[in-house]
Design a protein around this motif. Structure first.
Motif, PDB file in Angstrom:
ATOM      1  N   GLU A  27      -2.404   6.877   8.958  1.00 55.54           N
ATOM      2  CA  GLU A  27      -1.986   7.910   8.005  1.00 55.54           C
ATOM      3  C   GLU A  27      -2.991   7.939   6.862  1.00 55.54           C
ATOM      4  N   GLU A  28      -2.964   9.031   6.097  1.00 57.08           N
ATOM      5  CA  GLU A  28      -3.794   9.135   4.896  1.00 57.08           C
ATOM      6  C   GLU A  28      -3.068   9.974   3.856  1.00 57.08           C
ATOM      7  N   THR A  29      -3.360   9.716   2.581  1.00 56.04           N
ATOM      8  CA  THR A  29      -2.750  10.472   1.491  1.00 56.04           C
ATOM      9  C   THR A  29      -3.619  10.341   0.242  1.00 56.04           C
ATOM     10  N   GLY A  30      -3.438  11.289  -0.672  1.00 59.54           N
ATOM     11  CA  GLY A  30      -4.136  11.222  -1.947  1.00 59.54           C
ATOM     12  C   GLY A  30      -3.194  10.969  -3.103  1.00 59.54           C
ATOM     13  N   ASP A  31      -1.940  10.647  -2.797  1.00 56.40           N
ATOM     14  CA  ASP A  31      -0.900  10.497  -3.816  1.00 56.40           C
ATOM     15  C   ASP A  31      -0.362   9.074  -3.814  1.00 56.40           C
ATOM     16  N   GLN A  34       3.416   8.745  -2.748  1.00 51.26           N
ATOM     17  CA  GLN A  34       3.578   8.940  -1.318  1.00 51.26           C
ATOM     18  C   GLN A  34       3.027   7.736  -0.559  1.00 51.26           C
ATOM     19  N   ALA A  35       1.972   7.148  -1.080  1.00 51.25           N
ATOM     20  CA  ALA A  35       1.393   5.962  -0.431  1.00 51.25           C
ATOM     21  C   ALA A  35       2.414   4.841  -0.338  1.00 51.25           C
ATOM     22  N   VAL A  36       3.192   4.657  -1.392  1.00 55.47           N
ATOM     23  CA  VAL A  36       4.224   3.615  -1.391  1.00 55.47           C
ATOM     24  C   VAL A  36       5.284   3.925  -0.344  1.00 55.47           C
ATOM     25  N   ARG A  37       5.716   5.167  -0.305  1.00 58.71           N
ATOM     26  CA  ARG A  37       6.741   5.566   0.674  1.00 58.71           C
ATOM     27  C   ARG A  37       6.235   5.387   2.106  1.00 58.71           C
ATOM     28  N   LEU A  38       4.998   5.801   2.346  1.00 55.85           N
ATOM     29  CA  LEU A  38       4.432   5.680   3.686  1.00 55.85           C
ATOM     30  C   LEU A  38       4.244   4.222   4.088  1.00 55.85           C
ATOM     31  N   ALA A  39       3.807   3.410   3.141  1.00 54.04           N
ATOM     32  CA  ALA A  39       3.610   1.986   3.434  1.00 54.04           C
ATOM     33  C   ALA A  39       4.932   1.324   3.816  1.00 54.04           C
ATOM     34  N   GLU A  40       6.002   1.685   3.108  1.00 52.37           N
ATOM     35  CA  GLU A  40       7.316   1.124   3.429  1.00 52.37           C
ATOM     36  C   GLU A  40       7.784   1.554   4.819  1.00 52.37           C
ATOM     37  N   ARG A  41       7.491   2.810   5.178  1.00 52.45           N
ATOM     38  CA  ARG A  41       7.982   3.338   6.455  1.00 52.45           C
ATOM     39  C   ARG A  41       7.099   2.922   7.626  1.00 52.45           C
ATOM     40  N   LEU A  42       5.783   3.001   7.455  1.00 52.10           N
ATOM     41  CA  LEU A  42       4.860   2.767   8.574  1.00 52.10           C
ATOM     42  C   LEU A  42       4.438   1.300   8.716  1.00 52.10           C
ATOM     43  N   ARG A  43       4.482   0.563   7.625  1.00 48.78           N
ATOM     44  CA  ARG A  43       4.064  -0.846   7.600  1.00 48.78           C
ATOM     45  C   ARG A  43       2.694  -1.056   8.275  1.00 48.78           C
ATOM     46  N   PRO A  44       1.662  -0.371   7.775  1.00 47.89           N
ATOM     47  CA  PRO A  44       0.327  -0.605   8.344  1.00 47.89           C
ATOM     48  C   PRO A  44      -0.151  -2.016   8.011  1.00 47.89           C
ATOM     49  N   ARG A  70       0.540  -2.496  -6.688  1.00 48.53           N
ATOM     50  CA  ARG A  70       1.620  -3.393  -7.125  1.00 48.53           C
ATOM     51  C   ARG A  70       2.936  -3.046  -6.411  1.00 48.53           C
ATOM     52  N   ARG A  71       3.229  -1.758  -6.313  1.00 48.36           N
ATOM     53  CA  ARG A  71       4.501  -1.352  -5.706  1.00 48.36           C
ATOM     54  C   ARG A  71       4.500  -1.554  -4.197  1.00 48.36           C
ATOM     55  N   ILE A  72       3.366  -1.328  -3.569  1.00 47.31           N
ATOM     56  CA  ILE A  72       3.287  -1.527  -2.118  1.00 47.31           C
ATOM     57  C   ILE A  72       3.475  -2.997  -1.775  1.00 47.31           C
ATOM     58  N   THR A  73       2.793  -3.877  -2.492  1.00 43.26           N
ATOM     59  CA  THR A  73       2.903  -5.303  -2.179  1.00 43.26           C
ATOM     60  C   THR A  73       4.300  -5.837  -2.470  1.00 43.26           C
ATOM     61  N   ALA A  74       4.997  -5.196  -3.422  1.00 41.96           N
ATOM     62  CA  ALA A  74       6.355  -5.627  -3.734  1.00 41.96           C
ATOM     63  C   ALA A  74       7.372  -5.058  -2.749  1.00 41.96           C
ATOM     64  N   ALA A  75       7.171  -3.807  -2.345  1.00 42.02           N
ATOM     65  CA  ALA A  75       8.161  -3.122  -1.509  1.00 42.02           C
ATOM     66  C   ALA A  75       7.939  -3.322  -0.020  1.00 42.02           C
ATOM     67  N   ALA A  76       6.710  -3.638   0.363  1.00 40.24           N
ATOM     68  CA  ALA A  76       6.396  -3.763   1.787  1.00 40.24           C
ATOM     69  C   ALA A  76       5.647  -5.061   2.060  1.00 40.24           C
ATOM     70  N   PRO A  77       6.348  -6.202   2.020  1.00 40.07           N
ATOM     71  CA  PRO A  77       5.703  -7.497   2.289  1.00 40.07           C
ATOM     72  C   PRO A  77       5.013  -7.470   3.657  1.00 40.07           C
ATOM     73  N   GLY A  78       3.822  -8.030   3.701  1.00 38.73           N
ATOM     74  CA  GLY A  78       3.066  -8.035   4.942  1.00 38.73           C
ATOM     75  C   GLY A  78       2.067  -6.912   5.040  1.00 38.73           C
ATOM     76  N   VAL A  79       2.197  -5.908   4.170  1.00 38.10           N
ATOM     77  CA  VAL A  79       1.207  -4.835   4.103  1.00 38.10           C
ATOM     78  C   VAL A  79       0.130  -5.265   3.103  1.00 38.10           C
ATOM     79  N   ASN A  80      -1.091  -5.378   3.571  1.00 41.10           N
ATOM     80  CA  ASN A  80      -2.186  -5.882   2.741  1.00 41.10           C
ATOM     81  C   ASN A  80      -3.012  -4.734   2.182  1.00 41.10           C
ATOM     82  N   VAL A  81      -3.262  -4.764   0.886  1.00 40.68           N
ATOM     83  CA  VAL A  81      -4.016  -3.704   0.221  1.00 40.68           C
ATOM     84  C   VAL A  81      -5.445  -4.149  -0.043  1.00 40.68           C
TER      85      VAL A  81
END
Length: 213
Positions: A27-31, A34-44, A70-81
């Protein structure tokens, strides 16, 4: 997943990554939101994050690359930024790592640095561009065991995930000399392996990551 507010940049990164064996852009996004939402759903495995997002509202509430990280690492453990940016300033590097980033790569760097950082992050390691690692390596006084300048350079390269051969090449040393430095570093820090050495160097302030890798 690619997060960058420039469509052309995203297209270039997608082409680059999908042309490398073992990589798949899901997936890709410029927002940032939305990146946080996608990371939580897709768990790349890895999110490639632009540091300075300028999506709508970011200028008002600071929801740029750092906050998204910060929000991705907090909301989606295991997703590395992995942060991808044009800035190599120490403040930006430190803020990104403090936010939970597992990598920091410069847009002006070679593709091989990007690939190495993504792979390192996906494996749970740390992928830093040489310029970023240099901003984090310090010689904190009275922080514990005293490492020589050369030993600190070796630890900084360890933090980038380099092999003994790569460290030897970067510092114009033989592999045997690198091994000797590692033995001395292990003894001084009381560690037994590379990961433990980097973690202990962080704890002591020799790598200024505020104890966070």
């Amino acid at each position: 997943m690619i997060v960058d507010d420039h469509t052309v940049v995203r297209a270039g990164l997608r082409a680059l990554l999908e042309g490398e064996p073992g990589f798949d852009v899901v997936e890709e996004t410029g927002d940032g939101r939305q990146a946080v939402r996608l990371a939580e759903r897709l768990r790349p495995d890895v999110v490639l994050m632009d540091l300075r997002l300028s999506d709508a509202g970011a200028a008002d509430d600071g929801f740029g690359g750092i906050e998204a990280t910060r929000r991705i690492t907090a909301a989606a453990p295991g997703v590395n930024v992995v942060v991808l940016t044009s800035s190599s300033g120490r403040g930006d590097v430190v803020r990104a790592v403090e936010a939970g980033a597992r990598g920091y790569i410069l847009k002006a760097g070679p593709p091989e640095e990007l690939f190495r950082a993504v792979r390192a992050a996906a494996a749970g390691g740390m992928g830093l561009a040489p310029e970023a690692a240099a901003r984090l390596v310090g010689t904190a006084a009275d922080a514990g065991p005293v490492l020589s300048d050369r030993e600190i350079e070796v630890v900084g390269l360890l933090a980038q995930g380099h092999s003994n051969r790569a460290i030897a090449s970067a510092l114009f040393l033989t592999e045997a000399t690198v091994k000797t430095h590692l033995v001395r570093i292990y003894r001084k820090l009381g560690t037994e392996n590379r990961a433990g050495t980097v973690s202990e160097a962080v704890r002591l302030g020799l790598l200024e990551l505020d104890g966070q890798l």
